[in-house]
Design an enzyme around this catalytic site. Structure first.
Site, short mmCIF file in Angstrom:
data_model
loop_
_atom_site.label_atom_id
_atom_site.label_comp_id
_atom_site.label_asym_id
_atom_site.label_seq_id
_atom_site.Cartn_x
_atom_site.Cartn_y
_atom_site.Cartn_z
N LYS A 27 0.70 -1.15 -0.07
CA LYS A 27 0.05 0.12 -0.04
C LYS A 27 1.07 1.23 0.00
O LYS A 27 0.74 2.17 -0.73
CB LYS A 27 -0.86 -0.02 1.29
CG LYS A 27 -2.11 -0.90 1.46
CD LYS A 27 -3.08 -0.64 2.47
CE LYS A 27 -2.26 -0.26 3.88
NZ LYS A 27 -2.38 -1.57 4.50
N ARG B 263 -10.81 0.45 7.50
CA ARG B 263 -10.51 -0.74 7.87
C ARG B 263 -11.63 -1.81 8.39
O ARG B 263 -11.40 -2.81 8.59
CB ARG B 263 -9.40 -0.92 9.16
CG ARG B 263 -8.11 -0.13 8.96
CD ARG B 263 -7.35 -1.40 8.34
NE ARG B 263 -6.08 -1.69 8.94
CZ ARG B 263 -4.87 -0.94 8.76
NH1 ARG B 263 -4.79 0.27 8.13
NH2 ARG B 263 -3.63 -1.35 9.01
N ARG C 99 11.18 -5.52 5.47
CA ARG C 99 10.71 -4.10 5.34
C ARG C 99 11.48 -3.05 6.39
O ARG C 99 11.93 -3.23 7.36
CB ARG C 99 9.41 -3.68 5.57
CG ARG C 99 8.97 -2.26 5.37
CD ARG C 99 7.34 -2.35 5.13
NE ARG C 99 6.50 -2.59 6.17
CZ ARG C 99 5.07 -2.37 6.11
NH1 ARG C 99 4.63 -2.12 4.92
NH2 ARG C 99 4.55 -2.91 7.00
N ARG D 74 9.94 -1.29 11.71
CA ARG D 74 8.66 -1.00 12.43
C ARG D 74 8.74 -1.92 13.46
O ARG D 74 8.57 -3.01 13.13
CB ARG D 74 7.63 -0.86 11.46
CG ARG D 74 7.19 0.55 11.05
CD ARG D 74 6.04 0.62 10.02
NE ARG D 74 4.71 -0.11 10.38
CZ ARG D 74 3.79 -0.05 9.56
NH1 ARG D 74 3.85 0.74 8.39
NH2 ARG D 74 2.84 -0.89 10.11
N ARG E 181 -2.12 -8.96 12.75
CA ARG E 181 -2.61 -7.74 11.86
C ARG E 181 -3.23 -8.69 10.83
O ARG E 181 -4.37 -7.99 10.25
CB ARG E 181 -1.26 -6.99 11.37
CG ARG E 181 -0.82 -6.23 12.39
CD ARG E 181 0.59 -5.71 11.94
NE ARG E 181 0.60 -4.75 10.96
CZ ARG E 181 1.84 -4.36 10.13
NH1 ARG E 181 2.97 -5.12 10.46
NH2 ARG E 181 1.79 -3.53 9.22
P1 AMP Z 1 -0.78 0.56 8.80
O1 AMP Z 1 0.48 1.59 8.81
O2 AMP Z 1 -1.61 1.01 7.89
O3 AMP Z 1 -0.26 -0.78 8.63
O4 AMP Z 1 -1.27 0.77 10.17
C1 AMP Z 1 -0.58 0.31 11.28
C2 AMP Z 1 -1.31 0.24 12.64
O5 AMP Z 1 -2.14 1.14 12.83
C3 AMP Z 1 -2.30 -0.87 12.61
O6 AMP Z 1 -2.04 -2.13 12.88
C4 AMP Z 1 -3.64 -0.36 13.49
O7 AMP Z 1 -3.13 -0.54 15.01
C5 AMP Z 1 -3.52 1.14 13.51
N1 AMP Z 1 -4.38 1.66 12.21
C6 AMP Z 1 -4.22 2.02 10.93
N2 AMP Z 1 -5.30 2.47 10.30
C7 AMP Z 1 -6.46 2.12 10.96
C8 AMP Z 1 -7.32 2.21 11.01
N3 AMP Z 1 -8.33 2.68 9.82
N4 AMP Z 1 -8.35 1.71 11.92
C9 AMP Z 1 -7.83 1.14 13.05
N5 AMP Z 1 -6.59 0.90 13.39
C10 AMP Z 1 -5.70 1.67 12.35
#
Ligand code: AMP
Length: 218
Positions: free
Chosen positions: A13, A87, A126, A161, A172
């Site tokens: 993404k 999400r 990553r 990360r 996740r």
């Molecule tokens: P990402 O960078 O998109 O992989 O998001 C990292 C973490 O942020 C996720 O595992 C969630 O804990 C939180 N997160 C990001 N976007 C959302 C969302 N739209 N709703 C809930 N949690 C989110």
């Protein structure tokens, strides 16, 4: 136009968002990045947020929507590239409301499909730049940094990360299957879901997205 990138963790993404925003006039909004910024302060709230994110669970809808709305208040025209949002169905309905108030709507939802074993391989390699956020992968020759630990673009330090490890990945991924994958039908029914095979590399993935955008570009 407004675009959503829908995908399991490490499907690409962030990388596609980088390419798309450099070519099209889109505002890249990553709720993961917005939340990581919010989690960076030393408050109890920041610490709690960090803990949830590091566990691989989703943050509550109220918090995500608060952070997102605060960010959207700083934007004039809606040409959004949403990465990591929505999400779940509740967030998708809220997004429809937010866009509806601006006489806007979602035009494309790109679903990036990648088998689970490839995702795990990607996630453990990553690396991100602390300074400019550029994403690398030490397991993949085409997106490996030239010098280990150093960003090719700005010379910044690369880091892993906290949630990029096998156990957090499994949580996740489960969250994705349980909460996020129902969005596939939600957007299919609206006729705006486009399935992309994101298992080869970033150029191949982007070529598929570009083909769809150019066929129907607004
Ligand atoms: P990402 O960078 O998109 O992989 O998001 C990292 C973490 O942020 C996720 O595992 C969630 O804990 C939180 N997160 C990001 N976007 C959302 C969302 N739209 N709703 C809930 N949690 C989110």
């Amino acid at each position: 136009m407004n675009v959503i990138l829908l995908a399991p963790p490490a499907a690409g993404k962030g990388t596609q968002a980088e390419i798309l925003t450099s070519i099209y006039n889109l505002d890249h909004i990553s709720t993961g990045d917005l939340l990581r910024n919010a989690a960076n302060d030393d408050s109890i709230f920041g610490k709690e947020l960090k803990q949830i994110m590091e566990s691989g669970n989703l943050v509550s809808d109220d918090i995500v929507l608060e952070v997102l709305n605060r960010h959207l208040d700083t934007i004039d025209s809606f040409n959004l590239l949403l990465d990591g949002f929505p999400r779940n169905i509740y967030q998708a309905e809220k997004l429809d409301e937010i866009l509806g108030q601006k006489n806007s709507k979602i035009d494309y939802v790109f679903l990036l499909n990648v088998p689970k074993d490839i995702l795990l391989f990607r996630i453990t390699g990553r690396r991100l730049c602390k300074n400019c956020g550029k994403v690398y992968n030490v397991n993949i020759a085409s997106v490996k940094p030239e010098r280990e630990g150093v960003c090719d673009i700005c010379g910044g330090e690369l880091f892993v990360r906290h949630d990029d490890n096998e156990s957090t990945f499994n949580t996740r991924y489960d969250e994705y299957l349980k909460q996020t994958s129902p969005l596939i039908d939600y957007y299919k029914q609206k006729g705006i879901l486009y399935e992309i095979d994101s298992s080869v590399d970033r150029d191949d993935t982007f070529a598929q997205i570009k083909k769809i955008l150019e066929k129907t570009e607004f």
